[in-house]
Design an enzyme around this catalytic site. Structure first.
Site, mmCIF file in Angstrom:
data_model
loop_
_atom_site.group_PDB
_atom_site.id
_atom_site.type_symbol
_atom_site.label_atom_id
_atom_site.label_comp_id
_atom_site.label_asym_id
_atom_site.label_seq_id
_atom_site.Cartn_x
_atom_site.Cartn_y
_atom_site.Cartn_z
ATOM 1 N N HIS A 455 0.799 -1.222 0.000
ATOM 2 C CA HIS A 455 0.000 0.000 0.000
ATOM 3 C C HIS A 455 0.837 1.281 0.000
ATOM 4 O O HIS A 455 0.484 2.269 -0.651
ATOM 5 C CB HIS A 455 -0.939 -0.028 1.197
ATOM 6 C CG HIS A 455 -1.999 1.004 1.118
ATOM 7 N ND1 HIS A 455 -2.796 1.131 0.012
ATOM 8 C CD2 HIS A 455 -2.373 1.960 1.976
ATOM 9 C CE1 HIS A 455 -3.624 2.136 0.205
ATOM 10 N NE2 HIS A 455 -3.395 2.658 1.393
ATOM 11 N N ARG A 562 -11.235 1.411 -4.894
ATOM 12 C CA ARG A 562 -10.961 0.395 -3.858
ATOM 13 C C ARG A 562 -11.784 0.769 -2.627
ATOM 14 O O ARG A 562 -11.303 1.485 -1.746
ATOM 15 C CB ARG A 562 -9.481 0.388 -3.508
ATOM 16 C CG ARG A 562 -8.565 -0.213 -4.570
ATOM 17 C CD ARG A 562 -7.125 -0.169 -4.090
ATOM 18 N NE ARG A 562 -6.249 -1.074 -4.795
ATOM 19 C CZ ARG A 562 -5.372 -0.686 -5.720
ATOM 20 N NH1 ARG A 562 -5.261 0.571 -6.039
ATOM 21 N NH2 ARG A 562 -4.586 -1.582 -6.308
ATOM 22 N N GLU A 692 -7.906 -12.198 -11.081
ATOM 23 C CA GLU A 692 -6.789 -12.115 -10.144
ATOM 24 C C GLU A 692 -6.262 -13.500 -9.770
ATOM 25 O O GLU A 692 -5.196 -13.630 -9.179
ATOM 26 C CB GLU A 692 -7.231 -11.417 -8.851
ATOM 27 C CG GLU A 692 -7.769 -10.027 -9.081
ATOM 28 C CD GLU A 692 -8.035 -9.288 -7.791
ATOM 29 O OE1 GLU A 692 -7.205 -8.448 -7.415
ATOM 30 O OE2 GLU A 692 -9.083 -9.551 -7.163
ATOM 31 N N ASN A 715 -1.685 -7.276 -9.677
ATOM 32 C CA ASN A 715 -0.963 -7.436 -8.405
ATOM 33 C C ASN A 715 -1.227 -8.822 -7.832
ATOM 34 O O ASN A 715 -0.315 -9.560 -7.460
ATOM 35 C CB ASN A 715 -1.399 -6.376 -7.386
ATOM 36 C CG ASN A 715 -1.284 -4.964 -7.934
ATOM 37 O OD1 ASN A 715 -0.491 -4.719 -8.821
ATOM 38 N ND2 ASN A 715 -2.084 -4.056 -7.414
ATOM 39 N N ASP A 716 -2.502 -9.165 -7.751
ATOM 40 C CA ASP A 716 -2.831 -10.477 -7.200
ATOM 41 C C ASP A 716 -2.587 -11.596 -8.212
ATOM 42 O O ASP A 716 -2.110 -12.669 -7.845
ATOM 43 C CB ASP A 716 -4.287 -10.504 -6.717
ATOM 44 C CG ASP A 716 -4.407 -9.915 -5.324
ATOM 45 O OD1 ASP A 716 -3.559 -10.260 -4.479
ATOM 46 O OD2 ASP A 716 -5.304 -9.094 -5.090
ATOM 47 N N ARG A 726 2.916 -10.604 -2.325
ATOM 48 C CA ARG A 726 3.146 -9.267 -2.861
ATOM 49 C C ARG A 726 3.719 -8.281 -1.849
ATOM 50 O O ARG A 726 4.257 -7.250 -2.225
ATOM 51 C CB ARG A 726 1.847 -8.707 -3.456
ATOM 52 C CG ARG A 726 0.730 -8.601 -2.452
ATOM 53 C CD ARG A 726 -0.606 -8.320 -3.109
ATOM 54 N NE ARG A 726 -0.839 -6.919 -3.354
ATOM 55 C CZ ARG A 726 -1.976 -6.409 -3.799
ATOM 56 N NH1 ARG A 726 -2.980 -7.223 -4.088
ATOM 57 N NH2 ARG A 726 -2.130 -5.134 -3.987
ATOM 58 N N CYS A 763 -6.274 -3.181 -14.013
ATOM 59 C CA CYS A 763 -6.258 -2.151 -12.970
ATOM 60 C C CYS A 763 -5.161 -2.391 -11.946
ATOM 61 O O CYS A 763 -5.041 -1.662 -10.976
ATOM 62 C CB CYS A 763 -7.614 -2.037 -12.290
ATOM 63 S SG CYS A 763 -8.090 -3.545 -11.454
#
Ligand code: PEP
Ligand code: MG
Length: 838
Positions: A455, A562, A692, A715-716, A726, A763
């Protein structure tokens, strides 16, 4: 009949003990549990008002006996008694009886109609049965915050080696104290190597200020009924290296040692980490400092009782704040990194700190002065330790102290701030700290922990601050004020670089600034490929307030809202109206551009206080994303109703996170239908699936038949495809979304969507990398959503792309063997000048 109140830090413990006592004493014994804090079921702490309510609930003119577990339970109870009418106060008895055995014994006596005196005496004798059975004597009872003397009973001794690079600092010391505290035994620890101690393992401060550094031998002696079990558990803890995370167990490397690596500059230290936010920064190294709070020289004295109540209330306040911070860090960086806050919480229950503060209050000092003096004295002890790492833990204690002091004084606790313009060095960053950074003074960010999709990195990109993460403990050794050259794309930090390196970095920065300025000049224009295809370039947001920056950066809409970030730092679930207001605010700010909202993506590294979950051995593979939404229809339904109500007036798209199977998508669609029926909304928002999970990508044909669009969460998708967490800097190089395996999955999903006439977006963070733009378009992606600062350069990259060439590039890329080969291929194509070799 005498009433009984059970005060525990844990609601479950208080209720469990009450149930056990009822089973022994009879269901009609008046017992009231008063456990935990207001909020989620498992909030740990004690609350004086709950104790007052419990006393009320079991009130009898025969009196009420109160049993407490430890530390603040005693203080909260004393405070509760202060709140009672005077005539009631006289009939409430606080006992130092053992919590569970005492509750059972008291229940039996109360049921037999014994008076308060006798019930209390039975409770205090509660350990007699167990002691007789085990052939031991019951230990000396603990009263208030007085220390227990050495326990009687069998003893057990072990020796362990501190196999931790940073020694037995606050976090592992806290684990030791927690472990020792789980047994009926008096545990003492001695640093054999340094000849310090023994100290009581009941006190975090005592254990940590032993100053046991790496390799020291400790002697642990336990006495009491469970002495053997206690030392066995401590031995096992030491064997597990005190549950430290692999990052914290990495050997300590000084920058000079790094400089000796073959590809480092000849004379300059170069730290290598993970690129997290693009750009070059040059400036002095700066660490956060937190302004001290001063205690006013003259404070009115309000009497010892009031001052003690003020301290207790401030401690409760600080407990809540620190627990929230811990949950937040756990959400961003994992439980292991958040464990330091467990140590902070232990400070607040530590006799070494509470005792002198309470003594000061008894001697007539105001709470603020007494507390501050206790903190400063103890912190001075930490500061005097030899080991620099342990010495630095004094800062932890001062930070906790400040939190409590601010609460006593009724002022805001000062937030850490950058003392002057420069490059911020930190172990890791909290969202509140990162969000508050000003790009005008925070020129760059370098963190020891974290991964590129953690994050902090996402926020740094949103702010346009160059960042390198995962630099490891070597960062600790960088002196304050040293000149740094940070390359956010290359993932390196040059410490006191040679003039030639600085010049080259400057040159790279100038070239990139020029490129960025050109891109910004055209950002309001649509992104159309050379062969005429319009590509939607959208923004990722976490709050409606983020829309303004996204629109200014030229977004065509929001491609990922999000929603979990909006509702994370809350005690209760936001209701339908509040959620609708947030979605409407974002939609209005977008002025007719599409708003793609993802339903709550909680779980794993994003726990939500108002949505407690059972612990899972492997939370990333557990109940997260849509799995949690389907398990909690009460939560999902509220969000969907708020969304369909907003969709009645605005172009809202809805997507579900972490979809794995077709059944899940169908269940999610059913939930959406329920919401439409309940609200009577006619709008039919487009429904999308986040790709994902590799299974979703591989079965995309079936999903595409029942969804309106796909959005790939790279990302996932990368962490699951590459089996690389991650948030873990040590596997960050493995978690590369440009690996051909990940690219194949993206291409597969996009192709399946196109075959059903559906569109595919991306995304995840890869969407904001202009090097990857042509490749993604070549794989069939038609929408890209990213942090706002990335929009201008990605739009430029779209304009430079011919889809025919892009397809060829994509076909070639998926045949390559490694992520590095793919990166080379896309960079060569764009002829991106590299930063100076570090
Ligand atoms: C992703 O996984 O790529 C994604 C966009 O979702 P998040 O980063 O919020 O998990
Ligand atoms: Mg995701």
């Amino acid at each position: 009949m005498v009433g009984i109140v059970l005060v525990s830090h844990s609601r479950a413990v208080a209720e469990g003990a009450a149930e056990l006592a009822r089973q022994m004493g009879g269901q009609d014994v008046a017992i009231a549990p008063a456990g935990g804090l207001e909020g989620p079921e498992d909030a740990i702490g004690t609350d004086a008002m709950r104790v007052v309510a419990a006393i009320d609930a079991v009130w009898s003119d025969d009196g009420v006996l109160v049993l407490m577990d430890l530390g603040s339970a005693v203080l909260s109870t004393e405070m509760a008694v202060e709140f009672l009418d005077e005539d009631r106060r006289a009939k409430v008895r606080l006992t130092d009886a053992p919590f569970v055995e005492g509750a059972v014994a008291a229940a039996v006596a109360a049921r037999l109609g014994r008076d308060l005196e006798e019930v209390a005496s039975e409770a205090r004798g509660g350990l007699a049965g167990k002691a007789a059975h085990l052939g031991t004597e019951p230990g000396a009872p603990v009263t208030g915050t007085e220390r227990a003397g050495p326990a009687e009973g069998p003893t057990a001794t072990i020796r362990i080696i501190v196999d931790l690079p940073h020694g037995l600092h606050a976090r592992p010391a806290a684990r030791l104290v927690q472990t020792a505290g789980g047994f009926e035994a008096d545990v003492r620890v001695r640093d054999v190597t340094a000849g310090r101690g023994p100290v009581s393992a009941r006190s975090l401060n005592a254990v940590a200020t032993l100053g046991a550094t790496a390799g020291h031998e400790l002697e642990v002696v336990a006495a009491g009924a469970q002495s053997q079990a206690a030392v066995d558990a401590i031995r096992a803890l030491a064997a597990r290296r005190f549950d430290e995370s692999p990052e914290d167990l990495a050997p300590v490397v000084a920058p000079a040692a790094v400089a000796a690596s073959p590809d480092a500059g000849a004379a300059d230290g170069v730290l290598r980490g993970v690129p997290a936010s693009p750009g070059v920064a040059i400036g002095p190294a700066r660490r956060f400092t937190t302004p001290e709070l001063t205690v006013p020289a003259v404070l009115p004295t309000r009497g010892a009782d009031t001052e003690r109540a003020a301290l207790e209330a401030a401690l409760a306040d600080a407990r809540g704040t620190i627990a929230r911070r811990r949950d937040d860090v756990a959400a961003r960086a994992g439980r292991a990194r958040a464990a330091i806050f467990d140590a902070h919480l232990l400070f607040l229950d530590d006799d070494e700190l509470l005792e002198p503060a309470l003594r000061g209050i008894r001697d007539g000092e105001p709470a603020a002065a007494a507390w501050n003096a206790a903190v400063q004295e103890l912190a001075a002890g930490w500061s005097a330790l030899e080991d620099p790492y342990l010495r630095a833990r004094a800062a932890d204690l001062r930070s906790v102290g400040r939190e409590v002091l601010a609460a006593i004084l009724g002022v805001e606790a000062p937030r850490p701030e950058l003392p002057a313009a420069g490059i911020l060095l930190a172990d890791d960053l909290e969202p509140a700290d990162t969000a508050g950074l000003d790009p005008a003074t925070c020129l760059g960010i370098a963190t020891a922990a974290g991964g590129p999709t953690a994050h902090a990195a996402v926020l740094a990109r949103a702010l346009g601050i160059p960042a390198v993460v995962g630099l490891g403990p070597a960062l600790d050794a960088v002196p304050e004020g040293a000149t740094l050259g940070l390359d956010g794309e290359g993932g390196s930090v040059h410490v006191d670089p040679a003039a030639s390196v600085l010049v080259a970095l400057e040159e790279t920065r100038r070239a990139r600034d020029e490129e960025a300025a050109i891109a910004r000049a055209h950002t309001a224009e649509p992104a159309v490929t050379r062969d005429g295809e319009r590509i939607e370039v959208a923004a990722n947001i976490g709050r409606p307030e983020d829309v303004a920056a996204a629109v200014a950066a030229g977004c065509d809409g929001v491609g990922l809202f999000r929603t979990e970030f909006l509702f994370m730092a809350r005690e209760v679930m936001p209701d339908e109206d509040e959620q609708e207001a947030a979605y409407r605010a974002a939609a209005v700010a977008l002025g007719g551009r599409p708003l793609l909202v993802r339903t709550l993506d909680a779980g794993a590294d994003k726990p939500i206080a108002w949505l407690p979950q059972d612990p899972e051995p492997n939370p990333f593979l557990g109940i997260r994303g849509l799995r949690l939404g389907l398990a909690r229809p009460d939560v999902l339904d509220v969000q969907l109703r708020a969304l369909v109500r907003t969709a009645a007036d605005h172009p809202v798209r809805i997507m579900f996170p972490m979809v794995t199977t077709l059944e899940e998508l169908r269940a999610a669609r059913e939930a959406l239908e329920r919401a439409r029926t309940a609200t009577g909304a006619a709008a039919e928002p487009e429904v999308g699936v986040m790709i994902e999970v590799p299974a979703a990508a591989l079965a995309a044909g079936h999903l595409a038949g029942e969804a309106d669009f796909f959005s790939v969460g790279t990302n996932d998708l990368t962490q699951y495809t590459m089996a690389a967490d991650r948030g873990n800097a040590r596997v960050a190089t493995l978690a590369d979304p440009l690996h051909p395996a990940v690219l194949r999955l993206i291409g597969f999903a996009a192709e399946a969507a196109a075959a059903h006439g559906r569109w595919t977006g991306v995304c995840g963070e890869l969407a904001g990398d202009p090097d990857a733009t042509a490749l993604l378009l070549g794989l069939g992606v038609r929408e890209l959503s990213m942090s706002a600062p990335a929009i201008p350069s990605v739009k430029e990259a779209v304009r430079a792309t011919d889809l025919g060439d892009a397809r060829k590039l994509a076909r070639a890329a998926i045949e390559l063997a490694t992520a590095a080969e793919v990166r080379d291929a896309v960079r060569t194509r764009r002829r991106v000048p590299g930063p100076p070799a570090g």
